[in-house]
Design a protein around this motif. Structure first.
Motif, PDB file in Angstrom:
ATOM      1  N   GLN A  59       0.832  -1.208   0.000  1.00 40.18           N
ATOM      2  CA  GLN A  59       0.000   0.000   0.000  1.00 40.18           C
ATOM      3  C   GLN A  59       0.867   1.260   0.000  1.00 40.18           C
ATOM      4  O   GLN A  59       0.611   2.214  -0.739  1.00 40.18           O
ATOM      5  CB  GLN A  59      -0.900  -0.017   1.249  1.00 40.18           C
ATOM      6  N   LYS A  60       1.925   1.230   0.759  1.00 43.22           N
ATOM      7  CA  LYS A  60       2.806   2.391   0.828  1.00 43.22           C
ATOM      8  C   LYS A  60       3.469   2.650  -0.528  1.00 43.22           C
ATOM      9  O   LYS A  60       3.584   3.795  -0.976  1.00 43.22           O
ATOM     10  CB  LYS A  60       3.872   2.118   1.894  1.00 43.22           C
ATOM     11  N   ARG A  61       3.873   1.602  -1.172  1.00 41.43           N
ATOM     12  CA  ARG A  61       4.523   1.767  -2.478  1.00 41.43           C
ATOM     13  C   ARG A  61       3.536   2.295  -3.511  1.00 41.43           C
ATOM     14  O   ARG A  61       3.877   3.085  -4.371  1.00 41.43           O
ATOM     15  CB  ARG A  61       5.091   0.424  -2.966  1.00 41.43           C
ATOM     16  N   ARG A  62       2.310   1.831  -3.418  1.00 37.66           N
ATOM     17  CA  ARG A  62       1.309   2.317  -4.374  1.00 37.66           C
ATOM     18  C   ARG A  62       1.026   3.812  -4.140  1.00 37.66           C
ATOM     19  O   ARG A  62       0.814   4.561  -5.086  1.00 37.66           O
ATOM     20  CB  ARG A  62       0.018   1.514  -4.243  1.00 37.66           C
ATOM     21  N   TRP A 113       4.777  14.858   9.900  1.00 39.30           N
ATOM     22  CA  TRP A 113       3.791  15.069   8.827  1.00 39.30           C
ATOM     23  C   TRP A 113       4.208  14.282   7.593  1.00 39.30           C
ATOM     24  O   TRP A 113       5.381  14.284   7.209  1.00 39.30           O
ATOM     25  CB  TRP A 113       3.712  16.560   8.475  1.00 39.30           C
ATOM     26  N   SER A 114       3.254  13.635   7.029  1.00 40.29           N
ATOM     27  CA  SER A 114       3.501  12.947   5.772  1.00 40.29           C
ATOM     28  C   SER A 114       2.326  13.173   4.852  1.00 40.29           C
ATOM     29  O   SER A 114       1.169  13.186   5.305  1.00 40.29           O
ATOM     30  CB  SER A 114       3.654  11.441   5.994  1.00 40.29           C
ATOM     31  N   HIS A 115       2.630  13.382   3.643  1.00 41.94           N
ATOM     32  CA  HIS A 115       1.548  13.558   2.676  1.00 41.94           C
ATOM     33  C   HIS A 115       0.911  12.204   2.390  1.00 41.94           C
ATOM     34  O   HIS A 115       1.612  11.228   2.152  1.00 41.94           O
ATOM     35  CB  HIS A 115       2.097  14.152   1.375  1.00 41.94           C
ATOM     36  N   ARG A 116      -0.391  12.149   2.447  1.00 40.91           N
ATOM     37  CA  ARG A 116      -1.094  10.910   2.169  1.00 40.91           C
ATOM     38  C   ARG A 116      -1.748  11.007   0.801  1.00 40.91           C
ATOM     39  O   ARG A 116      -2.310  12.035   0.441  1.00 40.91           O
ATOM     40  CB  ARG A 116      -2.190  10.644   3.219  1.00 40.91           C
ATOM     41  N   GLU A 117      -1.664   9.945   0.092  1.00 38.85           N
ATOM     42  CA  GLU A 117      -2.217   9.944  -1.258  1.00 38.85           C
ATOM     43  C   GLU A 117      -3.206   8.796  -1.359  1.00 38.85           C
ATOM     44  O   GLU A 117      -2.874   7.671  -0.958  1.00 38.85           O
ATOM     45  CB  GLU A 117      -1.089   9.719  -2.272  1.00 38.85           C
ATOM     46  N   SER A 118      -4.376   9.086  -1.835  1.00 44.56           N
ATOM     47  CA  SER A 118      -5.325   7.988  -1.997  1.00 44.56           C
ATOM     48  C   SER A 118      -5.017   7.250  -3.299  1.00 44.56           C
ATOM     49  O   SER A 118      -4.776   7.868  -4.338  1.00 44.56           O
ATOM     50  CB  SER A 118      -6.758   8.514  -2.017  1.00 44.56           C
ATOM     51  N   VAL A 119      -5.022   5.966  -3.199  1.00 43.93           N
ATOM     52  CA  VAL A 119      -4.609   5.151  -4.340  1.00 43.93           C
ATOM     53  C   VAL A 119      -5.799   4.843  -5.236  1.00 43.93           C
ATOM     54  O   VAL A 119      -6.831   4.384  -4.764  1.00 43.93           O
ATOM     55  CB  VAL A 119      -3.985   3.830  -3.847  1.00 43.93           C
ATOM     56  N   GLU A 120      -5.656   5.192  -6.497  1.00 41.31           N
ATOM     57  CA  GLU A 120      -6.675   4.844  -7.490  1.00 41.31           C
ATOM     58  C   GLU A 120      -6.093   3.739  -8.371  1.00 41.31           C
ATOM     59  O   GLU A 120      -5.240   3.979  -9.212  1.00 41.31           O
ATOM     60  CB  GLU A 120      -7.001   6.064  -8.353  1.00 41.31           C
ATOM     61  N   SER A 121      -6.580   2.557  -8.152  1.00 38.64           N
ATOM     62  CA  SER A 121      -5.998   1.414  -8.866  1.00 38.64           C
ATOM     63  C   SER A 121      -6.108   1.561 -10.371  1.00 38.64           C
ATOM     64  O   SER A 121      -5.203   1.187 -11.121  1.00 38.64           O
ATOM     65  CB  SER A 121      -6.689   0.120  -8.444  1.00 38.64           C
ATOM     66  N   ALA A 122      -7.236   2.132 -10.797  1.00 39.89           N
ATOM     67  CA  ALA A 122      -7.420   2.273 -12.247  1.00 39.89           C
ATOM     68  C   ALA A 122      -6.360   3.216 -12.829  1.00 39.89           C
ATOM     69  O   ALA A 122      -5.817   2.972 -13.911  1.00 39.89           O
ATOM     70  CB  ALA A 122      -8.817   2.798 -12.539  1.00 39.89           C
ATOM     71  N   GLU A 123      -6.071   4.258 -12.103  1.00 43.92           N
ATOM     72  CA  GLU A 123      -5.047   5.200 -12.591  1.00 43.92           C
ATOM     73  C   GLU A 123      -3.674   4.545 -12.601  1.00 43.92           C
ATOM     74  O   GLU A 123      -2.882   4.734 -13.526  1.00 43.92           O
ATOM     75  CB  GLU A 123      -5.017   6.455 -11.710  1.00 43.92           C
ATOM     76  N   LEU A 124      -3.425   3.810 -11.527  1.00 44.83           N
ATOM     77  CA  LEU A 124      -2.131   3.110 -11.479  1.00 44.83           C
ATOM     78  C   LEU A 124      -1.996   2.154 -12.658  1.00 44.83           C
ATOM     79  O   LEU A 124      -0.966   2.087 -13.316  1.00 44.83           O
ATOM     80  CB  LEU A 124      -1.994   2.337 -10.166  1.00 44.83           C
ATOM     81  N   GLU A 125      -3.073   1.443 -12.871  1.00 39.58           N
ATOM     82  CA  GLU A 125      -3.022   0.472 -13.968  1.00 39.58           C
ATOM     83  C   GLU A 125      -2.804   1.193 -15.299  1.00 39.58           C
ATOM     84  O   GLU A 125      -1.992   0.771 -16.126  1.00 39.58           O
ATOM     85  CB  GLU A 125      -4.310  -0.346 -14.010  1.00 39.58           C
ATOM     86  N   TRP A 126      -3.523   2.281 -15.494  1.00 37.96           N
ATOM     87  CA  TRP A 126      -3.373   3.038 -16.747  1.00 37.96           C
ATOM     88  C   TRP A 126      -1.922   3.505 -16.909  1.00 37.96           C
ATOM     89  O   TRP A 126      -1.318   3.356 -17.984  1.00 37.96           O
ATOM     90  CB  TRP A 126      -4.318   4.244 -16.712  1.00 37.96           C
ATOM     91  N   ALA A 127      -1.393   4.052 -15.814  1.00 37.36           N
ATOM     92  CA  ALA A 127      -0.034   4.596 -15.893  1.00 37.36           C
ATOM     93  C   ALA A 127       0.985   3.484 -16.144  1.00 37.36           C
ATOM     94  O   ALA A 127       1.931   3.647 -16.923  1.00 37.36           O
ATOM     95  CB  ALA A 127       0.305   5.331 -14.606  1.00 37.36           C
TER      96      ALA A 127
END
Lengths: 658, 858
Positions: free
Chosen positions: A490-493, A521-535
């Motif tokens: 999850q962290k890597r994604r 403080w750490s920036h949190r990013e919500s993971v969009e699997s579809a975007e990851l897959e596209w990229a």
């Protein structure tokens, strides 16, 4: 398992423990389920296997298992050596797969005691620390972010030079000792991992689809020895892997014949050793006992780095391991039982690594077991004295370093094994080979083990078992109920998603804030699997098409055009699904279009460029439209005529019409 | 090159000044080719040269086909077998053949010769000389030594050439100088300077400094920052910089329609195959070559002469490499230094195992004296008295030069007299033995002295004649036009030639003086009590006879005062055994056989009472396994015959004795047991008993274990054709005593290690080369043709010239002996329209340019 602490440094000893030993197999009373005496099921005859184990949420863990010779372990038939996360996003095709963290299971994280010991100069002269028994496997690298290793190394060098070195002799010496030991430790771990990977790559049972990933991982691990290795792009990994393999075969052949010829001249016997049915990587030299009285007129030991056995008391009074070979009248070794053959006793002299550049590396000197250790210790001590205690640096004391470089060069020209990185690699590979190789005669293997590290000989079996059990324990830790893998994935994604959503300046700002708040403080990013897959798919196809375009001036000659068309179809599909945010594929498509006479491929390139409708793609189309000699078909002209249109809708329409 | 007025006298020295020798080619070349004929600066209009060249080179071209340009890619060490293997593999990455360009250009759309073999020896320098000239071997090794001066002909050392070129002392590589001296033109010489482009190679004329300079700058300028970082981390490979630059230049030159001849040399495959047997590593280099060929093909396709261009890939030899065998080296140098080998101080052209010596870095080295610690009588005198010369670049064979055995005996006797050992009677005995040794050689030495007097006097006259003219040009200021036409190089070529002649004169004069001392000495002189100095330093003397080699003097016999220790080198070498043979495929005996020439006048017992041969080569594998390769020329092509013999010896008078032997397995070249010997339906015994032409032997042995070996050994050992004049004298002075051939997968390389593979023998793997053609549509080159008929190196140059409709330049070696490869010649078929009018063709069919673009010396 053999400990390499004889090598001399605490780090080496630690690595030995972890690594080698790791590779070793256990027979010991274990902990947890294994400690209850549960024997791992024996595998079939395969020497090595690659296990794929699902992780939550569409990732998997690849683990390399190495079979253990029965005479080395009666409780375990195999041992896990290396694990790597392969995040596939739940897809089966390689376009979506990304390798991430890599662990060496035969090495445990260093304890505080170990770390402190590593920072004490010259401690290795007095004491060999025990290997770490930490259940945490050592993480070698994050394949998805290799630049991290270079950043850390550079930062470390800056801190050393700008802060620690000026802070006084004590801090300088200890910090440099620690860094030196740590670097060697990492080098040895990487070398062992590489040895395991090389076996899997050669195994015909390894799935074809996995071979490419394993080769790239292999190359990435090799690059850990280079300061800027983390900056090398993924596209270069395959060629680097092949080049390293070629260089290794060249070294092996060179050293093989060198040793054989020197043995011939010196009236010794040469025996190449192959551990897993592969190219011989090691060679032994022997002397016939009856020859000791009538040696050659001159013994040339310059490249052998051993004393003249014909005039050596240790050879004359040798009481150690020997073998009995058959010889013909001319002194040639023949098969036992051959008519007219006589049986004579032979004495082992030395074991060499053939994979070292330029000259065989002496690993075991049977006449003087401590010689390699003394040599390494002396080298490290000299380094600590000059850079640590005296504080000599290449810039301010250039004359010293110039002189040292010249001396090293001269020594190398005269056959010295002067590359410490390569030496560490050879030792780690030997330890791996001895731990897992089944083809060596048992008596010889024990003799080698004994002479690699005399002090721990008596507890050899115990150490082997213990280290093997630790490898299993680390594997269980990775894959058990409390597995950290899902969180890591999850962290890597998140990190990957951040790379998609934000530009480099923003990401740098996030990192700076994270550092400034000491991690609060750490920036949190919500993971969009579809975007990851596209990229990922876009990135994979970009790299593929780039390699296609660069490989040949006429794609249709060199490539199966269906493969190229499939990739271009995929690109066209992707650019229809979502807009291209960072357009790094337009130049690639242009290059593909220019390097082919295949109209179908050209049309697909132009269609994708039209569909993307980014500034860059429009510029590319404008540039291509000037090459009317190359794009003179009606369809091309239609695509190119739309180069100025701002949106991709019309292009899509046109594409659809095609 | 100097002009016709100056060049001819120089040529006369080498080619015909002493003994009648055709000068025609010199005149023709000088006049025909502006690169070689631009004699006096500004004395003839530039446009006249191409015109003359065109006239002389003009031939009638077929109306239906036209080849106006040839692009030759020279690949060192690549055999057809390696290509075949890679062609049949599918690249899992691309889904196509591993060599897609070769597949398309040469297999599908071109001509591929499946049986193209080396003629002569499978070594680079000799083999490229055959391909580059089309004439019989003049150069027999990668290095040769002059027996009388110890001058090394170091054909593979680029460094001295580059430095000498920079200092305006030379203009051609050493091999080219030798061929020039012999009056043998290169294929390259058939094209004017302006009409040709040559890469860096063994037979190279001139140096393009700009190539070297730009290779460095382009190495960085043509790469992105990311590329440079990648390279930095993975290791810069600067050696490829020059290769890349040469490719850029080649492709740039393809756009110039005036360039009719381009050749590009690559040694990458040879290099990797020597180093590793690993097929993937070799295949990787092949794939790089294939991609390069593709880039060249695309550049041709985009060039003005695309339809009239023939692309050729040729190699000089194959490589005996195998996936499962390391080629094992045997230290022949160590053997000759040892007592068993004679305790010689051995001269080589490089340091053995030079990678382990600081001295090994010195790039200008051409002579290394390897002192023997076991010398029988010359301990500590290695510099003054080396007694053996060894071709260190031996691979699967080694050329051995031994000091004349008589000189050894004389020096041993001389030492005994100088040391005043023994009583007077003993000294008288030694003196008489010494005089007997001299008397035995006196006829030969007297004859040699007379010939040398004759040659030297002619040489001196010619030097005196040409020196003023050549030296007057030293201070000539060359204009840009002169340089463009290569006149400066022509002048420099003249200087280099003159210097060579002077060096010869100096060296051979010393040799003549030494002969005189030997011939003039008397027994009284020997017993006068004065210190004798009969044997000159650094001097090998005449070739050893078979008798000498079978009774070679290596030292005084300690057991018998005044007696000499002698060994039989044939027996000694053939019986070498090693202990460490750890590969089942290899024999423990590294020597396959030894070859040396046999004086035909000594063959008194010639069999069958038939005609006497013109030449004979003796092959020795064991006392009972020997062969004589006989050759004779009646009319037309030379004839060859192999005759099994046993126990061949030569007596002191020069008479050859031998026993006829039956054909049996194990004879040198293993002909009778070879299942692949193709006798065309005739019984093997019957065929082998007869005389056959070189072409018949080639076709019979093409697929045999030793391909083209019978003719090859004659080509390597004997002069073909017999030479005359001073040039012939210098070539004979560079002949070795014998050649040792290694068994399969053995090699004699002692400079470093070649575990991957080797060449140099007559084994098929080493002899099988590569030759492939692909032509544009106007060339009429066939498509999809595999030629099974066997050809050898002799056929390459005449075929290229035939394709281009160029008559071969006159050569001192006579006409090119090789048959043209008819299958490659144009086939009748319809042609497309003419080339674009924007690129006008040369004024004739000959590739001549009225406007040469630039000089190669930039």
């Amino acid at each position: 398992m053999i400990s390499l602490s004889a090598y001399g440094t605490p780090a080496f000893g630690r690595r030995a423990c972890h690594v080698l030993l790791g590779a070793v197999i256990l027979t010991l009373p274990l902990f947890g389920s294994l400690a209850n005496g549960e024997t791992v099921p024996a595998q079939d005859d395969t020497r090595v296997r690659l296990e794929t184990r699902p992780i939550a949420d569409g990732a998997e863990l690849w683990t390399v298992f190495v079979a253990l010779p029965p005479h080395q372990s009666h409780k375990f038939s195999e041992m896990p050596v290396l694990s790597v996360i392969r995040d596939t996003l739940g897809e089966s095709d390689p376009e979506c797969a990304r390798m991430r963290d890599v662990w060496l299971l035969t090495a445990g994280r260093a304890s505080v005691t170990h770390r402190v010991a590593s920072a004490i100069p010259f401690l290795y002269l007095l004491h060999t620390p025990r290997p770490s028994d930490s259940p945490e496997a050592v993480r070698l690298l994050d394949f998805g972010n290799p630049a991290r290793q270079t950043e850390v190394a550079l930062l470390s060098a800056v801190v050393q030079g700008e802060m620690l070195d000026p802070a006084g002799r004590a801090l300088r010496t200890t910090s440099r000792s620690y860094r030196m030991n740590d670097a060697e430790d990492r080098g040895a771990r990487a070398a062992e991992a590489v040895a395991a990977l090389a076996e899997v790559e050669d195994d015909p049972a390894t799935p074809t689809g996995a071979a490419g990933d394993l080769e790239r991982l292999h190359a990435r691990l090799l690059l850990t020895k280079s300061l800027f290795g983390g900056l090398v792009r993924d596209q270069r990994l395959a060629s680097y892997h092949d080049r390293d393999a070629t260089e290794t075969t060249i070294y092996v052949g060179h050293n093989w014949d060198l040793l054989r010829q020197v043995a011939e001249t010196d009236r010794l016997y040469f025996e190449p050793l192959s551990f897993y049915g592969r190219e011989p990587q090691y060679a032994m030299l022997w002397v016939r006992r009856q020859d000791l009285a009538t040696g050659p007129p001159r013994f040339d030991g310059r490249l052998l780095h051993i004393a003249d056995p014909f005039r050596s008391a240790s050879a004359a009074h040798w009481r150690g391991y020997t073998e009995r070979w058959s010889f013909d009248d001319a002194g040639r070794r023949v098969d036992p039982g051959q008519a007219g053959a006589t049986v004579n006793e032979v004495i082992p002299l030395a074991l060499y690594s053939l994979g070292h550049p330029h000259v065989p590396q002496l690993l075991v000197n049977f006449q003087d077991s401590g010689a390699p250790r003394r040599r390494e210790s002396a080298g490290q001590a000299a380094e600590e004295v000059t850079s640590g205690i005296l504080g000599l640096s290449p810039i301010t004391h250039w004359n010293y370093f110039l002189a040292r470089t010249v001396i090293e060069f001269v020594r190398r020209r005269h056959g010295a094994v002067s590359d410490r990185t390569e030496r560490v690699r050879a030792w780690a590979e030997l330890s791996y080979a001895l731990s897992t190789g089944a083809e060596l005669r048992p008596g010889l293997r024990d003799a080698l083990a004994r002479h690699i590290h005399v002090p721990v000989f008596d507890e050899q079996q115990e150490r082997l078992d213990r280290e093997a059990s630790l490898a299993w324990k680390r594997y269980e830790r990775l894959t058990g109920q409390e597995s950290p893998l899902p969180a890591i994935v999850q962290k890597r994604r998140e990190s990957e998603q951040r790379g998609i959503e934000h530009n480099s300046a923003t990401r740098f700002a996030f990192a700076a804030l994270h550092a400034a708040t000491l991690g609060a403080w750490s920036h949190r990013e919500s993971v969009e699997s579809a975007e990851l897959e596209w990229a990922r798919r876009m990135s994979w196809n970009r790299d593929f098409l780039d390699s296609v375009a660069r490989s040949t001036p006429a794609i249709e000659v060199t490539w199966d055009t269906n493969r190229v068309r499939d990739s271009l179809d995929e690109v066209n599909r992707l650019v229809k699904i979502a807009p291209v945010r960072r357009d790094d594929i337009s130049p690639v498509l242009a290059r593909v279009a220019m390097n082919t006479e295949d109209d179908g491929i050209r049309h697909l390139c132009l269609r994708a460029l039209n569909t993307m409708a980014t500034d860059r793609s429009r510029r590319v189309l404008a540039s291509l439209s000037e090459r009317s000699d190359r794009f003179d078909c009606p369809v091309c002209r239609q695509y190119l005529a739309r180069k100025a249109e701002p949106a991709g809708a019309a292009a899509s329409q046109l594409a659809g019409a095609q | 090159m100097i002009g016709g007025e100056l060049r001819n006298p120089v040529r006369a020295v080498m080619g015909g000044g002493v003994v009648a020798r055709p000068l025609a080619w010199n005149r023709a070349v000088v006049d025909a080719c502006p690169t070689r004929g631009a004699a006096k600066p500004n004395t003839r209009p530039p446009l006249r040269l191409p015109g003359i060249c065109g006239l002389l080179l003009l031939v009638i071209a077929p109306v239906h086909a036209e080849t106006r340009r040839v692009v030759i890619i020279k690949v060192d060490g690549l055999s057809d077998e390696r290509i075949e293997r890679a062609l049949h593999e599918t690249d899992p990455r691309t889904g196509r053949s591993r060599l897609p360009w070769i597949q398309r250009l040469f297999v599908d759309e071109g001509v591929r010769l499946r049986n193209f073999y080396v003629r002569g020896i499978s070594l680079s320098v000799p083999s490229w000389s055959l391909l580059d000239t089309g004439h019989p071997l003049q150069i027999h090794g990668n290095v040769e030594f002059d027996r009388y001066t110890l001058k090394p002909y170091d054909y593979m050392n680029f460094f001295p050439f580059y430095v000498d070129y920079a200092m305006s002392r030379r203009v051609d590589m050493p091999g080219v100088e030798v061929l020039d001296d012999g009056g043998i033109p290169l294929l390259l010489d058939h094209f004017a300077l302006a009409n040709r482009w040559q890469s860096f190679e063994l037979y190279q004329r001139g140096v393009r400094w700009t190539t070297l300079g730009r290779s460095l700058t382009n190495r960085f300028a043509t790469r992105s920052i990311r590329d440079l970082i990648d390279e930095w981390a993975t290791g810069f490979q600067m050696s490829s910089s020059v290769t890349e630059q040469l490719e850029r230049e080649l492709i740039a030159k393809l756009a110039d329609p005036h360039i009719a001849y381009l050749d590009y040399f690559t040694g990458d495959f040879d290099h990797i195959a020597h180093l590793t047997r690993d097929w993937p590593s070799q295949r990787e280099v092949l794939q790089q070559l294939d991609t390069f060929i593709g880039r060249v093909a695309v550049a041709i396709e985009r060039s003005p002469l695309r339809d009239s261009t023939v692309l050729v890939v040729v190699s000089d030899h194959g490589m005996n490499t195998s996936d499962d065998v390391f080629s094992q080296g045997y230290d022949l140098l160590g053997f000759f230094k040892s007592r068993a080998g004679g305790g010689h101080h051995v001269v080589t052209n490089r340091y053995p195992m030079d990678e382990y010596k600081i001295r090994g870095l010195y790039p200008f080295i051409s002579e290394v004296v390897n002192a023997s610690p076991d010398s029988f009588y010359l301990a500590g005198e290695s510099k003054q008295y080396p007694t053996a010369l060894l071709d260190l670049d031996g691979n699967e064979r080694a050329c051995v030069y031994l000091r004349n055995s008589a000189l050894n005996a004389i020096q041993i006797y001389e030492q005994l007299l100088n040391e005043r050992i023994g009583d007077k009677a003993a000294r008288v005995g030694v003196a008489r033995a010494l005089m007997a040794e001299i008397d035995r050689r006196r006829p030969q030495w007297t004859s040699s002295a007379a010939e040398l007097d004759f040659q030297l006097s002619a040489l001196r006259r010619n030097i005196a004649a040409i020196a003023p003219g050549v030296e007057s040009q030293k201070k000539t200021r060359w204009t840009a036009e002169d340089r463009r036409l290569g006149r400066d190089q022509e002048a420099r070529r003249g200087f280099a030639h003159l210097e060579r002649m002077r060096a010869y004169e100096h060296g051979y004069s010393a040799y003549r003086a030494a002969l005189k001392r030997l011939l003039d000495v008397t027994e009284d002189d020997l017993l006068s009590g004065k210190r004798l100095d009969l044997v000159p330093q650094r001097f090998m003397g005449d070739l050893n006879s078979i008798y000498d080699l079978q009774n070679y003097v290596i030292g005084p016999d300690p057991a018998t005062p005044g007696a000499l220790l002698r060994i039989d080198y044939f027996d000694r070498l053939a019986s070498i055994q090693v202990r460490n043979t750890v590969q089942e495929q290899l024999s423990s005996n590294p020597v396959d056989f030894i070859a040396t020439r046999v004086p035909v006048e000594g063959l008194r017992r010639y069999p069958n009472g038939g005609e006497s041969p013109d030449g004979a080569v003796w092959l020795y594998a064991a006392p009972d396994r020997q062969g004589l390769v006989l050759t004779k020329t009646t009319t037309g092509r030379p004839l060859f015959r192999y005759m099994p013999v046993a126990n061949l010896t030569e007596d002191a008078s020069g008479a050859i004795q031998f026993e006829h032997a039956a054909w049996k397995p194990g004879l040198p070249l293993h002909l009778c047991e070879d299942g692949n010997l193709d006798t065309g339906g005739v019984s093997r015994e019957e065929w082998l008993e007869g005389w056959h032409t070189d072409l018949e032997w080639l076709r019979a042995t093409a697929r045999a274990r030793y391909s083209n070996g019978v003719t090859g050994i004659v080509e390597e050992v004997l002069e073909q054709p017999p030479l005359e004049g001073f040039y012939a004298f210098t070539r004979r002075a560079a002949e070795s005593d014998f050649i040792v051939f290694a068994r399969d997968h053995w090699n004699f390389n002692v400079r470093s290690f070649n575990p991957g593979g080797n060449h140099g023998s007559f084994l098929r793997a080493s002899m099988l080369s590569t030759l492939m053609f692909n032509g544009g549509v106007r060339t009429g080159t066939p498509h999809g043709l595999e030629v099974e008929q066997a050809y050898d190196s002799f056929s390459f140059a005449p075929t290229i010239l035939k394709l281009l409709h160029i008559e071969p330049l006159p050569s001192a070696a006579g006409p090119m002996p090789g048959p043209v490869i008819e299958q490659v010649l144009p086939q009748t078929r319809s042609l497309p329209p003419d080339e674009p009018s924007s690129n006008p063709p040369p004024s004739s069919n000959a590739p001549v340019s009225p406007e040469p673009p630039s000089s190669p010396s930039e």
